[in-house]
Design a protein around this motif. Structure first.
Motif, mmCIF file in Angstrom:
data_model
loop_
_atom_site.group_PDB
_atom_site.id
_atom_site.type_symbol
_atom_site.label_atom_id
_atom_site.label_comp_id
_atom_site.label_asym_id
_atom_site.label_seq_id
_atom_site.Cartn_x
_atom_site.Cartn_y
_atom_site.Cartn_z
ATOM 1 N N VAL A 101 0.996 -1.315 -0.084
ATOM 2 C CA VAL A 101 -0.098 -0.044 0.042
ATOM 3 C C VAL A 101 0.873 1.158 -0.013
ATOM 4 O O VAL A 101 1.846 1.438 0.632
ATOM 5 N N GLN A 102 0.763 2.115 -1.006
ATOM 6 C CA GLN A 102 1.377 3.302 -1.085
ATOM 7 C C GLN A 102 1.037 4.205 -0.067
ATOM 8 O O GLN A 102 -0.220 4.381 0.373
ATOM 9 N N LYS A 103 1.977 4.909 0.543
ATOM 10 C CA LYS A 103 1.629 5.853 1.598
ATOM 11 C C LYS A 103 1.168 7.063 1.115
ATOM 12 O O LYS A 103 1.572 7.598 0.197
ATOM 13 N N LYS A 104 -0.012 7.778 1.824
ATOM 14 C CA LYS A 104 -0.593 8.979 1.457
ATOM 15 C C LYS A 104 0.381 10.067 1.685
ATOM 16 O O LYS A 104 0.906 10.109 2.507
ATOM 17 N N ARG A 105 0.500 10.874 0.683
ATOM 18 C CA ARG A 105 1.503 12.083 0.813
ATOM 19 C C ARG A 105 0.625 13.214 1.393
ATOM 20 O O ARG A 105 -0.366 13.469 1.057
ATOM 21 N N ARG A 106 1.403 13.689 2.607
ATOM 22 C CA ARG A 106 0.648 14.760 3.030
ATOM 23 C C ARG A 106 1.442 16.248 2.754
ATOM 24 O O ARG A 106 2.534 16.304 2.637
ATOM 25 N N GLU A 107 0.495 17.166 1.959
ATOM 26 C CA GLU A 107 0.983 18.178 1.633
ATOM 27 C C GLU A 107 1.722 19.213 2.751
ATOM 28 O O GLU A 107 0.830 19.229 4.105
#
Length: 137
Positions: A101-107
């Motif tokens: 699962v790809q980690k969600k990018r936090r802006e």
């Protein structure tokens, strides 16, 4: 039997392995011996859990056909046994890679000091360029 995780395994009957002649250099050995392995794995008709099937079929991999069959050709090694191991390892990598699962990018916002430095640098560049103009006497 191919072990994918602690709970998921693939039976031997689900993976179709065929010995074929390898292409390329190698002389008489390549022309006489079927040392390459052609692996076919039908994802929709396998006993994999639904989550695995969905993720595998969603991959945009050239080794997965429109019908959902994973096709791998292993011909790196000189022996059929090593090519069989290589093909099974590559199948395992594809299946395990689909489950990562790809980690969600936090802006993030630029810091206040980096914004100030950027503006200061722009002002300096502007002053430098304005000094390059014609001098009026």
């Amino acid at each position: 039997m191919l072990k994918i995780s602690n709970t998921v395994t693939l039976a031997d009957w689900e993976i179709e392995l065929t010995a074929i002649r390898a292409t390329g250099n190698g002389g008489q050995n390549v022309n006489k011996v079927s040392s390459a392995i052609h692996l076919r794995f039908d994802v929709p008709h396998s006993t994999l859990p639904a989550v695995y099937k969905e993720r595998l079929l969603a991959l945009s991999d050239s080794r997965i056909s429109k019908e959902g069959v994973i096709i791998i050709k292993a011909q790196t090694f000189r022996t059929q046994e090593k090519n069989r191991e290589d093909a099974l390892n590559r199948l395992l990598e594809i299946i395990q890679g689909a489950m990562v699962v790809q980690k969600k990018r936090r802006e993030t916002k630029p810091t206040r000091s980096s914004q100030v430095k950027r503006v200061d640098n722009k002002k300096k560049q502007g002053e430098k360029k304005s000094l390059r103009g014609k001098i009026s006497i």
